[in-house]
Design an enzyme around this catalytic site. Structure first.
Site, PDB file in Angstrom:
ATOM      1  N   LYS A  34       0.841  -1.204   0.000  1.00  0.00           N
ATOM      2  CA  LYS A  34       0.000   0.000   0.000  1.00  0.00           C
ATOM      3  C   LYS A  34       0.874   1.251   0.000  1.00  0.00           C
ATOM      4  CE  LYS A  34      -0.303  -0.024   5.045  1.00  0.00           C
ATOM      5  NZ  LYS A  34      -1.168  -0.055   6.235  1.00  0.00           N
ATOM      6  N   TYR A 254      16.680  30.493   6.423  1.00  0.00           N
ATOM      7  CA  TYR A 254      15.545  31.282   6.890  1.00  0.00           C
ATOM      8  C   TYR A 254      15.552  31.406   8.412  1.00  0.00           C
ATOM      9  CZ  TYR A 254      13.419  30.962   2.259  1.00  0.00           C
ATOM     10  OH  TYR A 254      13.157  31.067   0.912  1.00  0.00           O
TER      11      TYR A 254
END
EC number: 5.1.1.1
Length: 359
Positions: A34, A254
């Protein structure tokens, strides 16, 4: 130079499948593929794992992709079908299904189908997510056993909630609950997924459902997959695209969250949260570069991360950086970032190139 690339080792996938067979020699295997085979590529992984006895998926769309891709072995819908309209699709494509709710049972009883379906009744032994409660299970089982649209006998499955933890009482209770219901019933039985395979051999039963262990990763915080004889199937790597001199007292990235305490050299790697590498990875998270660990510094950007190479480094633009793989287990990165290895390997985005080693 290459940007973010996930290299999938087919030999490792096959090795891990055989290692699981050695760990559960009396059980048949549902290879859980999956979520794009946990980020490894659904069809590529399924074909590589062709010695599995069955494939486990979460959605009908995944099952249909397997059938369209040439997979002919049994496929099990682990979450079951969502709507009554799905039932003819299951019949036409020979897809088995979990049944965990009254709504699903009623849909099965009411349907007019061209052939019956192989069903796994899901018993809620303590996960409390999906499944039939033990006090309602016998009546539910009898209705499935009488249903013309169900291949007999009915199979029984459940799922451990804490098999990946050192605490054992909850798992013992779940196993006892499963046995109390399933004992003497003729269908196939399954309760062990990855954690149960590794730590609970008494829970292996007729079928086991390996998931993350197929990909060489441990379901536990420790030990790692390699400690169980597994090989990492995924290597996530990218390239150094810049090497810069950096002065003591200067920040990077940042927010200026990291400030160098010394003159050093910084490298910039072409990977970021736009590729699925976690933005929350803190300074100090390891990266493997030229035979050693170096540390991420500053915030992870969308397309780049910065690393401290050290003042005497000889690294150069174009050098390959490994985010996780054989030299740097993904479980280690998980421990440093606080993000599970499950999330790390399944969260890679579509712009990460996929390469496959071996046939």
């Amino acid at each position: 130079m290459k940007a973010a690339t996930a290299v999938i080792d087919r030999h490792a996938l096959r090795h891990n499948l055989q290692q699981i067979r050695r760990l559960a020699p009396q059980s048949r295997l549902v290879a859980v593929v999956k979520a794009n085979a946990y980020g490894h590529g659904l069809l590529a992984a399924a074909h590589t794992l062709q010695d599995a006895d069955c494939y486990g998926v979460a959605r009908i769309s995944e099952a249909l992709m397997l059938r369209a891709g040439g997979i002919v072995k049994p496929i099990l819908l682990l979450e079951g079908f969502f709507d009554a309209e799905d039932l003819p699709v299951l019949v036409a494509n020979h897809i088995e299904t979990a049944v965990h709710s009254l709504e699903q049972l009623v849909a099965l009883e009411a349907a007019t189908l061209s052939a019956p379906i192989n069903v796994w009744m899901k018993l809620d032994t303590g996960m409390h997510r999906l499944g039939v409660r033990p006090d309602q299970a016998e009546a539910f089982y009898q209705r499935l056993s009488a249903c013309r649209n169900v291949i007999q006998p009915v199979n029984i499955m459940s799922h451990f909630s804490r098999a990946d933890e050192p605490e054992v009482a909850a798992t013992q209770q779940q196993l006892a609950c499963f046995d109390a219901f399933a004992a003497g019933k003729p269908g196939k039985q399954s309760i062990a997924a990855s954690g149960g395979i590794l730590r609970w051999p008494q829970a292996h039963r007729d079928w086991v459902r390996p998931g993350i262990v197929l990909y060489g990763v441990s379901p536990f915080d420790a030990p790692y997959g390699r400690d169980f004889g597994l090989l990492p199937a995924m290597t996530l790597k990218s390239s150094l695209i810049a090497v810069r001199e950096h002065k003591a007292g200067e920040s990077v990235g940042y927010g200026g969250t990291w400030v160098s305490e010394r003159d050093t050299r910084l490298g910039v790697i072409a990977i970021g949260y736009g590729d699925g590498y976690p933005r929350s990875a803190p300074s100090g998270t390891p990266v493997w570069l030229n035979g050693r660990e170096v540390s991420i510094v500053g915030r992870v950007s969308m397309d780049m991360i910065s690393i401290d190479l050290g003042p005497e480094s000889t690294d150069k633009v174009g050098d390959e950086a490994l985010m996780w793989g054989a030299e740097l287990p993904v479980e280690r990165v998980a421990a440093c970032t606080g993000i599970s290895a499950y999330e790390l390997i399944t969260n890679l985005t579509s712009r990460v190139a996929m390469e496959y080693l071996g046939e």
